[in-house]
Design a protein around this motif. Sequence first.
Motif, PDB file in Angstrom:
ATOM      1  N   ALA A 130       0.860  -1.186   0.000  1.00  0.00           N
ATOM      2  CA  ALA A 130       0.000   0.000   0.000  1.00  0.00           C
ATOM      3  C   ALA A 130       0.897   1.237   0.000  1.00  0.00           C
ATOM      4  CB  ALA A 130      -0.888  -0.008   1.238  1.00  0.00           C
ATOM      5  N   PHE A 131       0.541   2.215  -0.798  1.00  0.00           N
ATOM      6  CA  PHE A 131       1.356   3.424  -0.871  1.00  0.00           C
ATOM      7  C   PHE A 131       0.710   4.595  -0.134  1.00  0.00           C
ATOM      8  CE2 PHE A 131       3.078   0.790  -4.181  1.00  0.00           C
ATOM      9  CZ  PHE A 131       4.439   1.064  -4.149  1.00  0.00           C
ATOM     10  N   ARG A 132      -0.333   4.324   0.667  1.00  0.00           N
ATOM     11  CA  ARG A 132      -1.038   5.450   1.263  1.00  0.00           C
ATOM     12  C   ARG A 132      -0.170   6.243   2.240  1.00  0.00           C
ATOM     13  NH1 ARG A 132      -5.763   5.657   3.988  1.00  0.00           N
ATOM     14  NH2 ARG A 132      -6.787   4.418   2.403  1.00  0.00           N
ATOM     15  N   ASP A 133       0.764   5.579   2.902  1.00  0.00           N
ATOM     16  CA  ASP A 133       1.622   6.316   3.833  1.00  0.00           C
ATOM     17  C   ASP A 133       2.802   6.978   3.119  1.00  0.00           C
ATOM     18  OD1 ASP A 133       0.044   5.585   5.960  1.00  0.00           O
ATOM     19  OD2 ASP A 133       1.231   3.812   6.444  1.00  0.00           O
ATOM     20  N   GLU A 134       3.042   6.567   1.884  1.00  0.00           N
ATOM     21  CA  GLU A 134       4.236   7.036   1.188  1.00  0.00           C
ATOM     22  C   GLU A 134       3.914   8.128   0.165  1.00  0.00           C
ATOM     23  OE1 GLU A 134       7.904   4.787  -1.076  1.00  0.00           O
ATOM     24  OE2 GLU A 134       6.591   3.640   0.215  1.00  0.00           O
ATOM     25  N   PHE A 135       2.743   8.051  -0.460  1.00  0.00           N
ATOM     26  CA  PHE A 135       2.372   9.002  -1.515  1.00  0.00           C
ATOM     27  C   PHE A 135       1.314   9.978  -0.991  1.00  0.00           C
ATOM     28  CE2 PHE A 135       3.114   5.925  -5.388  1.00  0.00           C
ATOM     29  CZ  PHE A 135       4.486   5.964  -5.154  1.00  0.00           C
ATOM     30  N   SER A 136       1.446  11.224  -1.386  1.00  0.00           N
ATOM     31  CA  SER A 136       0.389  12.208  -1.125  1.00  0.00           C
ATOM     32  C   SER A 136      -0.753  11.969  -2.105  1.00  0.00           C
ATOM     33  CB  SER A 136       0.942  13.621  -1.324  1.00  0.00           C
ATOM     34  OG  SER A 136       1.272  13.801  -2.694  1.00  0.00           O
ATOM     35  N   ASP A 137      -1.875  12.640  -1.892  1.00  0.00           N
ATOM     36  CA  ASP A 137      -2.993  12.535  -2.841  1.00  0.00           C
ATOM     37  C   ASP A 137      -2.551  12.960  -4.237  1.00  0.00           C
ATOM     38  OD1 ASP A 137      -4.617  11.692  -0.806  1.00  0.00           O
ATOM     39  OD2 ASP A 137      -5.559  13.641  -0.476  1.00  0.00           O
ATOM     40  N   GLU A 138      -1.757  14.016  -4.292  1.00  0.00           N
ATOM     41  CA  GLU A 138      -1.276  14.508  -5.590  1.00  0.00           C
ATOM     42  C   GLU A 138      -0.435  13.435  -6.273  1.00  0.00           C
ATOM     43  OE1 GLU A 138      -1.187  16.180  -2.770  1.00  0.00           O
ATOM     44  OE2 GLU A 138      -2.407  17.961  -3.198  1.00  0.00           O
ATOM     45  N   GLN A 139       0.399  12.759  -5.500  1.00  0.00           N
ATOM     46  CA  GLN A 139       1.267  11.725  -6.080  1.00  0.00           C
ATOM     47  C   GLN A 139       0.467  10.517  -6.545  1.00  0.00           C
ATOM     48  OE1 GLN A 139       4.033  11.573  -2.724  1.00  0.00           O
ATOM     49  NE2 GLN A 139       5.664  12.353  -4.045  1.00  0.00           N
ATOM     50  N   VAL A 140      -0.536  10.135  -5.757  1.00  0.00           N
ATOM     51  CA  VAL A 140      -1.379   9.007  -6.184  1.00  0.00           C
ATOM     52  C   VAL A 140      -2.071   9.359  -7.496  1.00  0.00           C
ATOM     53  CG1 VAL A 140      -3.423   7.615  -5.630  1.00  0.00           C
ATOM     54  CG2 VAL A 140      -1.730   8.119  -3.849  1.00  0.00           C
TER      55      VAL A 140
END
Lengths: 529, 452, 171
Positions: B374-384
Motif C-alpha cells: 500500500a502506498f497510502r503512507d508514502e504518496f500524497s494525494d497529488e502523487q497518487v
Amino acid sequence: MAEYDADVIVVGSGVMGGLTAYTLALQGKSVILLEAGPRVPRWKTVERFRNLVDVTDYNAPYPDLDYAPRQGSVDYIQHTGPVKFGAGFLKLVGGTTWHWGGATWRFLPHDMKLKSTYGVGRDFPISYEELEPFYGHAEREIGVNGNSAYDESGRNGGKTFPPRSTPYPMEAQTFNYMNKTMQQTLDGASYWTIQEPNCRASRPYAERPTCVGNNNCMPICPIGAQYSGDRHVTRAEKLGAKVIPGAVVYKIDKGPGGKITAVHYLTPEGETHQLTAKAFVMAAHALETPKILLMSDVANSSDQVGRNLMDHLGFNLIMTSKDALWPGTGPVQQNAILNDRDGPQRSHYASLKHQVGNEAPNVPVARYLLGKGVLQPQLDEQIRHMSARWMNFNTNLEQLPDPVNRIKLSPKKDKLGLPKPDVYYSVGEYEARTQAKVINETYPAFQRLFGGTVLSIVSDWQPQDHQMGTCIMGDDARTSVVDKDCRSWDHSNLFIMGTQTLPASSSVNPTLTGAALTLRAAAILAKEV
Amino acid sequence: MGRSMMKISVALALVALSAAPALAQDQSEIVRGKVLTTEGDCVACHTAPGGTPFAGGLPFKTPMGTIYSPNITPDKDTGIGTWTDAEFLRALHQGIGKNGEHLYPAFPYTSFAAISDGDVAAIKAYLFSLKPVHQQNTPNEMVFPYNIRSLMIGWNLLNFHPETIDPVTERGKYVADALEHCAECHSPRGLTMGVESGKYLAGATVDGWTAYNITSDPDHGIGTWSVDDIKTYLKTGNLPGKAQAAGPMGEVIVNSTSHMPDADLTALAEYLKTVHGQADGAAGRSAMGGPVGSGEALTGYRATQGKGASEGEVLFTAACSTCHGTGGAGEGSGVLPSLYHNSVTGADTPNNLALAVLNGVKRGTAFNDASMPAFRDEFSDEQVAAVTDYVRKTFGNAANPITVQQVSDLRNDVTPPAAISVLMRWAEIAAGIVAVLVVLAIVILVLRRRRV
Amino acid sequence: MGEGIGRRAVLSVTLAVPFLASTRMAFAQSQTGDSAIDADGLHRLSIAVIGPRADDRLLAQAYHAAFMEIEPSFLLRAASLAAAMKTQNLSTPEAFSASALAQDPVQRATAVGLTAAWYLGHVEHDVDHGQPVAFEKALMWGPTSDIMVTPSYARGGPDYWARQTAQIEKG
C-alpha cells in the motif's frame, strides 16, 4: 500547560526507538521521537540507488547531511586506533535497518554467559531463559521467518536450539538453487548449513507484501517486504506519537535525585529547543548514544560510556566454483554455516559464522573482465560463465569487549559545532588467531569442496555494521552503564535501548537481541510513566 | 481398568455405534452447508477486521449511519444459537429477523431469497457446527428516520421481487444470483436505486470500487473470455493478459470462488457467457494498451535528472516499475501483472487503480500469493493522482483522469477491506418512506371520502 | 550492512576500468584532423563494437552526453576508432576483435571504454564519481538475465527462485 512535553522522549527513530515508541504509544503514553536525520520515502531511496555510479556502496543512496552525517561521511569519524572503524549507521527516520540483510538471530545461552562458560569476555546480566519470551515477542513485531526445528548452535544436534516457546511467526523462505546445491555439498563434508532466520515476509505480514526476491535487501528493499525500523515509527505515529526529524540532540539535563529532566536539540538551521518528560530513552545507535552521553556527562559514573566498542569482524573468500551454482536469484542472503558458532574452543577461538552471499555478482564480474580488457563477442559469455560460478564466503567473527576500544569526543567540530566522534579501535590476539585458523584451514576446505579458483581473500577487517558494547549492560554499577532492564545505573528515568548495551557480541547479527531487550525494557518503562 | 469402568466404556461404544449413521448424515449436511456458506461468502461481511470468522462486527459506513454485521456463530446469548430453522429461513428469504424486525438490505436477502429451503437448512447446519463465539453485537448507529426498521416494508414493496431458480436445472444462474449474489455489486441501480431492469450485471460503482460489466458483450463485458478464462479468474484472481482481482472482488475470490467445487464454477462461467450483453463501460478494457518499447522506456537517469519527466513518470519508475517492469510487462505468471491488457488500467474509470495504489493488494489463494504494498503512507494525494494518470495514459485508458479530490475521497472513505460492500440503498429506503407516505395518504383520503 | 560485503569485495577483485586511458595519445591524434564523434556516430560505433544489444538510440545519446560531461576527449578517440573501422570495413564485434585494429592499444582502450560505459551503465572518473546513464538497461545484466535478477527488479512472484532448478540443470 502540561507539566511535561511528553511522558517519554525517545532519541533516535531506528528499530529500537520505533519499537519503544510503539510499545509506549500502544499503552496510551505520550511520546516524542527525535530523529537527527530527515524523513525519506522508500521510492526515493530506490530511485537514488538506481542512479548511483557505484551501486555496491550501500550507504550512497541515503542522505549524508552536514547536520546528520552517516556512515562513510568524509572526515566525520576521527580514527585514532590501528584499525579503521567503518561504523555503519544511517541517519533518517527508520534508521540503519533501511539497509540490512535482515538477519534476525537469537543468541545462544552460552553467548550470554561467555565469561562463566568459557572464561573470556563478559556475561549478560540476564539469562537466555529470562529473555526468551521477549525474543518471541520481537520476532512477531519484526515479522521473522525461519525454521523452528533447526539446531542453530551449529552442532547439528537434531533438535530445536536454542529452545523456543513460540515458533517463528512465518515459515522459512525456500532456498534457491545455489543454496540447495551448496547445502548438499557442505553437509556432505559436515559443514552444517542452515537457513538464516530473517525479517523478509514469506507471506503478507502486517503492512508488508510477500518477498519476491528482488535481490536488493541491501541497500534497499524496493517493495518493503523486508522489515525496516520506519514500520514501527509509522505505527507509533498512528497511535499518537510525535516524530520530529532534523532534531540533533546535543545535551541532556540532570536534576535533583539523579533524574534526567530535559533534552536539548538543534535544528539543521542551528535553532535550539528543549523538551521535558517523565522519562527518556536513548536509542541513537552505538556511536551517537555514547557521544551524547559524554557531551552531557550523563550515565558515566562507571567510566564505561563509549568503551567496549565491538563489531563482528568480517573477512571474505571470493572464488569461482567449478560448477555453475547461480547466485543472484532470490534474497541476498539465505544460509549460514555454524560449525564453529559454539563449543569449548571458544576459550581460545572466537565464535564464527560463515555465509555465502547471494548477490547478483554482475558488477564485480563486469568490472573484473573489463579491467582485463575483454571485449565482445567474448564478454557476454564470460560474464555469464563467471557470474554463475561466483562464490563470496563472508565470515563473521565474535569480538570480545575491550575497554580500550572506545568512542571519545574529538576536539574537531561538525557543522552544528558539536564534537565529532573520535574512535580508537583495535583487534586482539583472540580474534586474530581465529582469523588465521579460518584462512589456513577452513577456506582451503571450502575451496576444495567447490573446486574453486580463488580470486581474493579479503583479510583486512571489514565492518559489519553491528556495533555493540558502548553502553554496556551488567550487574554492577561500577563496571557497566545500564542494568538488565536497560536502565542507567546513575539515572532511574533514563533508559538506553539498542545493541550498544550488549556485553558480548556472539557471531550472529545482534538486532533481534537488541529488540528483545528493548521490548522488555519498554514494558517496564510503560508501567512507570 | 476396573470392571465398572469397562462397562461404561462398552455402553459408550454402543451408544456411539447406534448414533453413527445419524452422525454421518449430519456430517454430510454440515459439509454441504460449508460449501454453500463459502459460495454465499457469508464470512466476508460477518467478520470484523482481524476478528473471529462469523462473529460479526464489520462496520458498513454510510451517510445515514453505520450498520454493524451481527454475530452468526451459534452462541446462544450473542449469536444465532437460539434461532429456529423457520426463523433462519425467514431471515434469508424475507429479510426478517428473529423478533420479527425488518433487516436492512445490506444483508442481501433480495438474492438469498432464491436459495432453496434445503440449502438454507444446510447453511444453518454448518453455522451451528461452528464453535460459539461470545461477542456482543455492536448496535447500529443509524440516524432518524433510517433507524425505523419498519420503513423496510416500503422499500421491499418497491424493490424486493424474489424469484425462483431451480438449483439443479438452472445451476449457473442459481450460483450467480442466489448464492454468490453477483448482481448486488455488478448491476447498476436506477433512479429509485433498484436494480435497473435490462442492465443486469452491466457494471456499477460500489464504495469507491467499480464492479465491472460482466455481461457477455465482447467489447464491454467479458464476452471474449472463454469458460476456462472465467474459471481461472474466479479460482485464482489472476487471468494473465486480461485481469487481476483486487479490493472487494479479490476478497470474493479469496473467501469464496477459489474454494468453489469445479462443477459449480463451470456452471457459473457457462451461465455468465449467456447473460445478455450490455454496452456499458469501456470497450475492450482487458485488451487495452501494450508494452512501452525499448526506445521509450525510462531509465532511472531520465527520471531523476528531470529530462522532461513528469512526477507520474518519476514515481512509476521508482516504485511501480520494480515489479511491473519498466515496460509495464510484469512477469509472465500474472502474479506481478502486466499493466497493459489489464482491466484495471483499461477501464474508463480510474478509481480501481487509485485504490490499488492507496491500499495495496492482498490476494492469497492456494494457487498464488499476490500482494502489492500500500502506498497510502508514502504518496500524497497529488502523487497518487499523478502515478494513476501516468499508468493509465501510458498502458491503458486515458479517459477520465483522476482528480486530487477523488483520491482524497477514496483515501478517506475507504471501506473496510474485508467487506463485500453491498450497496446501501439509502435512496431506496427514502423511496420506501415516500411509498409509505403515499399509502398513508391514500388511506387518509379513502377514510375522508367515507366520512363524506 | 553498509560498506560491507559487496563494495569491499568489488574493490578487492576488480581492476581499474580504462575508461579514460590514453587521453594524451587521443589528444595527439585529434591534432591530425579527426573531429569529435556525434551521438548518431557513437550509436553506430557502439553497435559495431558491442553488437545489436547496443542498438538503442536514446541510450547512445545519453552516453554521448555523459562522455561530453566527464571526458570530452573520449569523443575524439571514438571518432578515430570509428574512422579506422570504417576504412577497414569492420562493422561487427567479431570482425573488430579478429582485426589488427583490436590489437592497437589506443584503439582497443577506446573500445573497452565504450563497452564499459554500456555494460556498467555510466561513464566514470573513478569507482565513486561519474555520470550515471542507465541501471536496468546497463548491458552487464543481459548475459545472466534468463536466470538471475536485475537487482531491485522483480523477475517473478514469491518463491520463483525455488522453481528454477530444472531450468538451471538443463543448462
